[in-house]
Design a protein around this motif. Structure first.
Motif, PDB file in Angstrom:
ATOM      1  N   LEU A   1      83.658  91.833  21.247  1.00  0.00           N
ATOM      2  CA  LEU A   1      84.324  91.677  22.541  1.00  0.00           C
ATOM      3  C   LEU A   1      85.366  90.568  22.530  1.00  0.00           C
ATOM      4  N   ASN A   2      85.156  89.532  21.737  1.00  0.00           N
ATOM      5  CA  ASN A   2      86.157  88.461  21.667  1.00  0.00           C
ATOM      6  C   ASN A   2      87.453  88.972  21.046  1.00  0.00           C
ATOM      7  N   ALA A   3      87.332  89.757  19.981  1.00  0.00           N
ATOM      8  CA  ALA A   3      88.522  90.332  19.342  1.00  0.00           C
ATOM      9  C   ALA A   3      89.194  91.325  20.277  1.00  0.00           C
ATOM     10  N   LEU A   4      88.392  92.108  20.968  1.00  0.00           N
ATOM     11  CA  LEU A   4      88.926  93.085  21.908  1.00  0.00           C
ATOM     12  C   LEU A   4      89.643  92.397  23.072  1.00  0.00           C
ATOM     13  N   LYS A   5      89.068  91.300  23.551  1.00  0.00           N
ATOM     14  CA  LYS A   5      89.712  90.536  24.634  1.00  0.00           C
ATOM     15  C   LYS A   5      91.067  89.991  24.168  1.00  0.00           C
ATOM     16  N   ALA A   6      91.117  89.501  22.937  1.00  0.00           N
ATOM     17  CA  ALA A   6      92.380  88.985  22.396  1.00  0.00           C
ATOM     18  C   ALA A   6      93.412  90.109  22.270  1.00  0.00           C
ATOM     19  N   GLU A   7      92.956  91.294  21.894  1.00  0.00           N
ATOM     20  CA  GLU A   7      93.851  92.445  21.771  1.00  0.00           C
ATOM     21  C   GLU A   7      94.422  92.841  23.138  1.00  0.00           C
TER      22      GLU A   7
ATOM     23  N   ASP B   1     100.407  90.049  27.422  1.00  0.00           N
ATOM     24  CA  ASP B   1     101.550  89.190  27.107  1.00  0.00           C
ATOM     25  C   ASP B   1     102.831  90.026  26.973  1.00  0.00           C
ATOM     26  N   GLU B   2     102.705  91.223  26.371  1.00  0.00           N
ATOM     27  CA  GLU B   2     103.855  92.127  26.274  1.00  0.00           C
ATOM     28  C   GLU B   2     104.268  92.607  27.662  1.00  0.00           C
ATOM     29  N   TRP B   3     103.258  92.906  28.496  1.00  0.00           N
ATOM     30  CA  TRP B   3     103.524  93.361  29.872  1.00  0.00           C
ATOM     31  C   TRP B   3     104.256  92.255  30.635  1.00  0.00           C
ATOM     32  N   GLU B   4     103.786  91.019  30.443  1.00  0.00           N
ATOM     33  CA  GLU B   4     104.410  89.852  31.078  1.00  0.00           C
ATOM     34  C   GLU B   4     105.885  89.748  30.681  1.00  0.00           C
ATOM     35  N   ALA B   5     106.166  89.871  29.396  1.00  0.00           N
ATOM     36  CA  ALA B   5     107.543  89.786  28.906  1.00  0.00           C
ATOM     37  C   ALA B   5     108.399  90.899  29.521  1.00  0.00           C
ATOM     38  N   ALA B   6     107.839  92.102  29.607  1.00  0.00           N
ATOM     39  CA  ALA B   6     108.571  93.223  30.204  1.00  0.00           C
ATOM     40  C   ALA B   6     108.821  92.967  31.695  1.00  0.00           C
TER      41      ALA B   6
ATOM     42  N   SER C   1     102.763  85.613  35.070  1.00  0.00           N
ATOM     43  CA  SER C   1     101.915  85.539  33.870  1.00  0.00           C
ATOM     44  C   SER C   1     100.603  86.241  34.182  1.00  0.00           C
ATOM     45  N   TYR C   2     100.023  86.834  33.149  1.00  0.00           N
ATOM     46  CA  TYR C   2      98.763  87.563  33.271  1.00  0.00           C
ATOM     47  C   TYR C   2      97.740  86.919  32.352  1.00  0.00           C
ATOM     48  N   GLU C   3      96.557  86.701  32.887  1.00  0.00           N
ATOM     49  CA  GLU C   3      95.480  86.114  32.087  1.00  0.00           C
ATOM     50  C   GLU C   3      94.252  87.011  32.144  1.00  0.00           C
ATOM     51  N   THR C   4      93.861  87.502  30.983  1.00  0.00           N
ATOM     52  CA  THR C   4      92.651  88.309  30.883  1.00  0.00           C
ATOM     53  C   THR C   4      91.453  87.380  31.019  1.00  0.00           C
TER      54      THR C   4
ATOM     55  N   ASP D   1      88.074  88.624  31.673  1.00  0.00           N
ATOM     56  CA  ASP D   1      86.861  89.231  31.138  1.00  0.00           C
ATOM     57  C   ASP D   1      87.139  90.682  30.776  1.00  0.00           C
ATOM     58  N   ILE D   2      86.429  91.163  29.789  1.00  0.00           N
ATOM     59  CA  ILE D   2      86.498  92.579  29.431  1.00  0.00           C
ATOM     60  C   ILE D   2      85.097  93.056  29.125  1.00  0.00           C
ATOM     61  N   TYR D   3      84.897  94.345  29.291  1.00  0.00           N
ATOM     62  CA  TYR D   3      83.697  94.976  28.776  1.00  0.00           C
ATOM     63  C   TYR D   3      84.060  96.400  28.406  1.00  0.00           C
ATOM     64  N   GLY D   4      83.366  96.932  27.424  1.00  0.00           N
ATOM     65  CA  GLY D   4      83.653  98.275  26.959  1.00  0.00           C
ATOM     66  C   GLY D   4      83.438  98.389  25.469  1.00  0.00           C
ATOM     67  N   ASP D   5      84.205  99.266  24.853  1.00  0.00           N
ATOM     68  CA  ASP D   5      84.067  99.497  23.422  1.00  0.00           C
ATOM     69  C   ASP D   5      85.442  99.757  22.817  1.00  0.00           C
ATOM     70  N   GLN D   6      85.469 100.326  21.624  1.00  0.00           N
ATOM     71  CA  GLN D   6      86.737 100.520  20.907  1.00  0.00           C
ATOM     72  C   GLN D   6      87.638 101.586  21.535  1.00  0.00           C
ATOM     73  N   ASN D   7      87.115 102.338  22.509  1.00  0.00           N
ATOM     74  CA  ASN D   7      87.898 103.422  23.100  1.00  0.00           C
ATOM     75  C   ASN D   7      88.159 103.286  24.591  1.00  0.00           C
ATOM     76  N   LEU D   8      87.334 102.507  25.287  1.00  0.00           N
ATOM     77  CA  LEU D   8      87.473 102.370  26.732  1.00  0.00           C
ATOM     78  C   LEU D   8      87.080 100.945  27.132  1.00  0.00           C
ATOM     79  N   VAL D   9      87.994 100.259  27.800  1.00  0.00           N
ATOM     80  CA  VAL D   9      87.775  98.861  28.166  1.00  0.00           C
ATOM     81  C   VAL D   9      88.139  98.658  29.628  1.00  0.00           C
ATOM     82  N   THR D  10      87.313  97.918  30.341  1.00  0.00           N
ATOM     83  CA  THR D  10      87.651  97.464  31.683  1.00  0.00           C
ATOM     84  C   THR D  10      87.968  95.976  31.599  1.00  0.00           C
ATOM     85  N   GLU D  11      89.082  95.614  32.169  1.00  0.00           N
ATOM     86  CA  GLU D  11      89.563  94.228  32.128  1.00  0.00           C
ATOM     87  C   GLU D  11      89.666  93.697  33.547  1.00  0.00           C
ATOM     88  N   THR D  12      89.287  92.439  33.741  1.00  0.00           N
ATOM     89  CA  THR D  12      89.594  91.730  34.974  1.00  0.00           C
ATOM     90  C   THR D  12      90.497  90.557  34.613  1.00  0.00           C
TER      91      THR D  12
END
Length: 169
Positions: free
Chosen positions: A42-48, A54-59, A110-113, A115-126
């Motif tokens: 989940l830590n790696a997924l949160k970073a992803e 961050d890309e969305w922020e730049a756009a 700016s956007y700050e993630t 929390d996330i939960y989910g797996d490699q295919n479906l993630v919910t982010e707050t």
């Protein structure tokens, strides 16, 4: 007496029948392949997901509506602040364009993630948003929730909801 014997025979028959069915189930389970999925880091997924934010922020800050729209799945649904539900990319595109047109020059988001939960295919982010003016002063803050789905190897938003925090008086 015959009733008692009949009940005993009936009970014994049911017990044998039940035992056989349980044995069959046990055999079925043992012959079934067990598949496992790799544990989700989940830590790696949160970073992803944060990297995508961050890309969305730049756009957003460069007013690149096409890049923002690309983060959405074709059948995405957005629950935008103070308006009806937006269904599909065309409706979301109009909302993005209207939002970018209202964006004051020099303001950045700016956007700050959080929390996330989910797996490699479906993630919910707050997460939370912060909008600042050219001097860095916070204009307003907000919060969001996004559901991301991996489509063709790329994360796409399939649902999102966001709104601003109450303004301080």
């Amino acid at each position: 007496m015959k009733s008692t014997q009949l009940l005993v025979v009936l009970f014994a028959t049911l017990m044998v029948s039940f035992s056989c069915k349980q044995a069959d189930k046990a055999e079925d389970v043992s012959s079934t392949e067990v598949t496992t999925t790799p544990a989700t880091d989940l830590n790696a997924l949160k970073a992803e997901i944060q990297a995508i934010e961050d890309e969305w922020e730049a756009a957003s800050n460069s007013k690149n509506g096409a890049a923002i729209l690309d983060f959405y799945a074709d059948d995405a649904v957005s629950f935008s602040n103070n308006q009806p539900m937006l269904v599909g990319k065309e409706a979301i595109k109009k909302d993005i364009e209207a939002g970018l047109a209202k964006q004051k020059e020099g303001n950045t988001v700016s956007y700050e993630t959080l929390d996330i939960y989910g797996d490699q295919n479906l993630v919910t982010e707050t997460g939370k948003t912060t909008v600042t003016d050219a001097s860095g002063k916070v204009i307003y803050t907000g919060k969001y929730m996004a559901v991301w789905q991996k489509q063709d190897g790329k994360w796409k938003t399939i649902r999102d909801i966001y709104n601003d925090d109450a303004k301080e008086k």
